[in-house]
Design a protein around this motif. Structure first.
Motif: not given
Lengths: 167, 152
Positions: B44-62
């Motif tokens: 649910r926290f993915v930012g790039d659907p083609t790679t499955g990489v977590i969105h930068g915004g979720a990293v910012s929140a952490l």
């Protein structure tokens, strides 16, 4: 002169492009963000929910939610600008405007958030402005507000790596 | 307030943050001016659907949450703080499927501001995903026009 396309055809194509662009990103759906469109101008909308809280005592929206909202708005603005010509020229038809056919999104290099006042338990809005967009790099400024457009609660500047383009 | 009591309050406050809970963050370590918080991989926290990489915004929140916990845990900082400024630099994409761990350190506190820096990594701890620096309020939440992060 070529006769202009009927307005509903143009609108339908633009709206299909925007929803495909937004719907492909799971984290945008997780936050509940959607976009309003007037011509090519986008406004991101973050409807308030209790899960967005960072400080229950105030209460105030989590700084990470604000950062996420601003970053999402910036990336969608860049993705939208990248696609705009193809949408308008009709190069991309409605059938080519699905979440799985979207171009790669820009990648964030750095992002600096300026927290101006606490985010209230209300809906929030944001608009991004692309200050410079080159072949490789882009610089974007984004502003967010709640009840009053002139009373920003946060703003940010970010640099992005643009996706490699065909040709 | 004694240090043990303060650490307890910071732990309690950090674990009660609704958005941090929504992202399944877990407080791993809490010192005096430093904190470690992890966030599991979640589709649910993915930012790039083609790679499955977590969105930068979720990293910012952490990184914002870990930074805030580091500030609150500092002996010279008050228990109430708000982010004034947060800059994140993204070194590389987080590896899909791996949890992200953030370590933050509050390295200086004045009468009104606390400064922090943070690093986030996945299973490859020697190769950071992102670094952050931030300034937080440290005036105990006294409302004033000169305190943008204070309650209004």
């Amino acid at each position: 002169m070529k006769r202009p396309e009927p307005v509903q055809v143009v609108k339908e194509r633009r709206d299909a492009a925007l929803s495909a662009l937004v719907e492909q990103v799971p984290y945008i759906g997780f936050l509940g963000i959607h976009f309003d469109r007037r011509g090519d101008e986008l406004t991101a909308v973050l409807p308030y929910t209790e899960t967005l809280i960072g400080n229950p005592a105030l209460p105030a929206i989590h700084g990470g939610v604000t950062a996420s909202f601003l970053e999402v708005t910036s990336i969608i603005e860049l993705g939208w600008a990248l696609m705009w010509e193809e949408i308008e020229s009709g190069e991309r038809t409605i059938e080519d405007l699905t979440p799985s056919s979207m171009p790669r999104l820009p990648k964030t290099i750095d992002f600096t958030v300026d927290y101006l006042r606490s985010g209230l338990p209300r809906d929030a809005y944001a608009r991004a402005r692309i200050n410079r967009s080159g072949r490789r790099y882009a610089s974007v400024h984004v502003e967010a507000w709640q009840d009053n457009r002139s009373r920003l609660f946060a703003q940010a500047t970010g640099h992005f790596l643009m996706p490699a383009r065909d040709g | 307030m004694d240090r043990k009591k303060k650490a307890q309050l910071v732990r309690h406050f950090t674990e009660a943050i609704p958005y941090s809970k929504a992202l399944s963050m877990y407080l791993e370590e809490l010192g005096e001016g430093d904190a470690v918080i992890s966030m599991p991989y979640d589709a649910r926290f993915v930012g790039d659907p083609t790679t499955g990489v977590i969105h930068g915004g979720a990293v910012s929140a952490l990184m914002d949450t870990t930074g805030g916990a580091a500030v609150m845990s500092h002996p010279d900082a008050p228990l109430v703080t708000a982010t004034l400024d947060l800059r994140i630099d993204y070194m590389r994409a987080a590896t899909p499927g791996q949890r992200i761990v953030c370590r933050a350190e509050c390295y200086h506190v004045t009468r009104s501001v606390a400064f922090m820096r943070a690093v986030a990594h996945d299973d490859d701890a020697d190769n950071p995903i992102a670094t952050a620096t931030g300034a937080f309020t440290a005036d105990g939440g006294k409302p004033s026009v000169a305190t943008p992060g204070a309650p209004t």
